[in-house]
Structure formats: C-alpha cells, structure tokens
Write a protein that holds these residues in place. Structure first.
Motif, PDB file in Angstrom:
ATOM      1  N   MET A  24     -34.283   8.297  -0.264  1.00 45.51           N
ATOM      2  CA  MET A  24     -33.511   9.186   0.606  1.00 45.51           C
ATOM      3  C   MET A  24     -32.421   9.913  -0.176  1.00 45.51           C
ATOM      4  O   MET A  24     -32.135  11.086   0.086  1.00 45.51           O
ATOM      5  N   ALA A  25     -31.805   9.240  -1.158  1.00 45.75           N
ATOM      6  CA  ALA A  25     -30.789   9.895  -1.986  1.00 45.75           C
ATOM      7  C   ALA A  25     -31.417  11.017  -2.794  1.00 45.75           C
ATOM      8  O   ALA A  25     -30.846  12.111  -2.913  1.00 45.75           O
ATOM      9  N   ARG A  26     -32.593  10.768  -3.356  1.00 44.45           N
ATOM     10  CA  ARG A  26     -33.298  11.816  -4.100  1.00 44.45           C
ATOM     11  C   ARG A  26     -33.605  13.007  -3.198  1.00 44.45           C
ATOM     12  O   ARG A  26     -33.392  14.162  -3.584  1.00 44.45           O
ATOM     13  N   ASP A  59     -19.102  11.730 -17.562  1.00 40.02           N
ATOM     14  CA  ASP A  59     -19.227  11.207 -18.913  1.00 40.02           C
ATOM     15  C   ASP A  59     -20.596  10.546 -19.053  1.00 40.02           C
ATOM     16  O   ASP A  59     -21.363  10.458 -18.102  1.00 40.02           O
ATOM     17  N   LEU A  60     -20.912  10.116 -20.255  1.00 41.03           N
ATOM     18  CA  LEU A  60     -22.236   9.580 -20.537  1.00 41.03           C
ATOM     19  C   LEU A  60     -22.533   8.330 -19.710  1.00 41.03           C
ATOM     20  O   LEU A  60     -23.633   8.170 -19.174  1.00 41.03           O
ATOM     21  N   HIS A  61     -21.565   7.457 -19.587  1.00 43.86           N
ATOM     22  CA  HIS A  61     -21.768   6.228 -18.826  1.00 43.86           C
ATOM     23  C   HIS A  61     -22.064   6.539 -17.356  1.00 43.86           C
ATOM     24  O   HIS A  61     -22.935   5.911 -16.745  1.00 43.86           O
ATOM     25  N   SER A  62     -21.375   7.533 -16.795  1.00 44.42           N
ATOM     26  CA  SER A  62     -21.622   7.936 -15.405  1.00 44.42           C
ATOM     27  C   SER A  62     -23.035   8.475 -15.242  1.00 44.42           C
ATOM     28  O   SER A  62     -23.704   8.192 -14.252  1.00 44.42           O
ATOM     29  N   ARG A  63     -23.487   9.262 -16.219  1.00 45.49           N
ATOM     30  CA  ARG A  63     -24.846   9.808 -16.158  1.00 45.49           C
ATOM     31  C   ARG A  63     -25.879   8.690 -16.194  1.00 45.49           C
ATOM     32  O   ARG A  63     -26.867   8.731 -15.473  1.00 45.49           O
ATOM     33  N   ARG A  64     -25.635   7.687 -17.013  1.00 44.05           N
ATOM     34  CA  ARG A  64     -26.586   6.577 -17.103  1.00 44.05           C
ATOM     35  C   ARG A  64     -26.593   5.753 -15.820  1.00 44.05           C
ATOM     36  O   ARG A  64     -27.651   5.299 -15.385  1.00 44.05           O
ATOM     37  N   GLN A  65     -25.433   5.578 -15.211  1.00 41.42           N
ATOM     38  CA  GLN A  65     -25.372   4.849 -13.946  1.00 41.42           C
ATOM     39  C   GLN A  65     -26.082   5.631 -12.837  1.00 41.42           C
ATOM     40  O   GLN A  65     -26.776   5.053 -12.001  1.00 41.42           O
ATOM     41  N   ALA A  66     -25.908   6.955 -12.819  1.00 42.60           N
ATOM     42  CA  ALA A  66     -26.586   7.784 -11.820  1.00 42.60           C
ATOM     43  C   ALA A  66     -28.097   7.748 -12.041  1.00 42.60           C
ATOM     44  O   ALA A  66     -28.872   7.694 -11.089  1.00 42.60           O
ATOM     45  N   ASN A  71     -33.471   7.729 -11.138  1.00 44.28           N
ATOM     46  CA  ASN A  71     -34.688   7.673 -11.964  1.00 44.28           C
ATOM     47  C   ASN A  71     -35.308   9.051 -12.185  1.00 44.28           C
ATOM     48  O   ASN A  71     -36.535   9.196 -12.167  1.00 44.28           O
ATOM     49  N   ASN A  72     -34.489  10.067 -12.394  1.00 49.95           N
ATOM     50  CA  ASN A  72     -34.997  11.413 -12.599  1.00 49.95           C
ATOM     51  C   ASN A  72     -33.945  12.195 -13.383  1.00 49.95           C
ATOM     52  O   ASN A  72     -32.860  12.464 -12.864  1.00 49.95           O
ATOM     53  N   HIS A  73     -34.270  12.554 -14.621  1.00 48.68           N
ATOM     54  CA  HIS A  73     -33.294  13.230 -15.470  1.00 48.68           C
ATOM     55  C   HIS A  73     -32.910  14.607 -14.929  1.00 48.68           C
ATOM     56  O   HIS A  73     -31.744  15.009 -15.005  1.00 48.68           O
ATOM     57  N   GLN A  74     -33.886  15.354 -14.377  1.00 51.61           N
ATOM     58  CA  GLN A  74     -33.579  16.686 -13.848  1.00 51.61           C
ATOM     59  C   GLN A  74     -32.644  16.591 -12.645  1.00 51.61           C
ATOM     60  O   GLN A  74     -31.731  17.415 -12.498  1.00 51.61           O
TER      61      GLN A  74
END
Length: 130
Positions: A24-26, A59-66, A71-74
């Motif tokens: 649902m978030a996606r 920041d990078l850590h936030s991107r990795r947590q998101a 589960n989708n880089h785009q």
C-alpha cells in the motif's frame, strides 16, 4: 489486557500485515492517492509519514532505511527527489484521509481515500498571489 499495545492487527498475521503495508505504501507513493478501507488507511498513514520524514533527512542511511520498506530504487529516488521537497516547511501531516459516503458493497466496510497532502503547491500559490 491490551495496555500500551499500539496499532491495528487488521485480522492478519504479522508477515501478512507487513506485506500489506509495504504494497500500500508503494501504491500511495506511486499514484499519490489510493482508495482503501478506513482502518487500513489509518495504519498506512503511520508508515508513509515515517517514510517522508526519512526522506526529509536526505542522507545515505535514510535512503537505505526507506529501501528496506519499499524494495524499489526508483521509488526511493522519487520519494527523496520529488515528494519530500514538497514538505520542506511542514512539521508533519504529510497524508490526508478523506472518508467516502458509500461503504464497500460486499461487506459494508467504511471506505476512504488516502492521499499525499499537497503542502508545497499551497505555499507556492500563496507566494504567487502576494
């Protein structure tokens, strides 16, 4: 007793609930507006507001947590580059829940629309008027 137990179970197992919220978030971040039941929307609000808060840190850590949630880089890139800048000045309330008049036909469940609030556009319109 159920003291200090937060969140709705939605009649699902933990893994099913987690998958439901991810999907649902996606969908919400892709389409910016989805139609669902009221209980699911209220739970989804917590997940999406947390993701937008992460994106505001940028920041990078936030991107990795998101990415762990989406589960989708785009989609992570869209969240950080397009969606989060809209809410730079906002202190919360990144989503809006609008209740629909007609319940779901099959089981009469209360339905609603959850959408991303358009904070940035309202700020730009006020600036243009002044």
């Amino acid at each position: 007793m159920r003291h200090k137990k937060s969140g709705r179970k939605l009649n699902r197992t933990n893994a099913h609930r987690k998958a439901l919220m991810r999907n649902m978030a996606r969908a919400l971040l892709t389409h910016e507006r989805i139609r669902t039941t009221e209980a699911k929307a209220k739970e989804l609000r917590k997940v999406v507001d947390g993701l937008v808060t992460l994106a505001l840190r940028d920041d990078l850590h936030s991107r990795r947590q998101a990415y762990k949630t989406l589960n989708n880089h785009q989609l992570v890139q869209r969240l950080f580059d397009e969606i989060a800048p809209r809410f730079k000045e906002a202190k919360g309330g990144y989503t809006r829940i609008l209740k629909l008049a007609m319940p779901r036909r099959g089981d009469c469940a209360p339905m609603c629309v959850i959408e991303l609030a358009r904070e940035g556009e309202a700020v730009e319109e006020k600036a243009a008027e002044a």
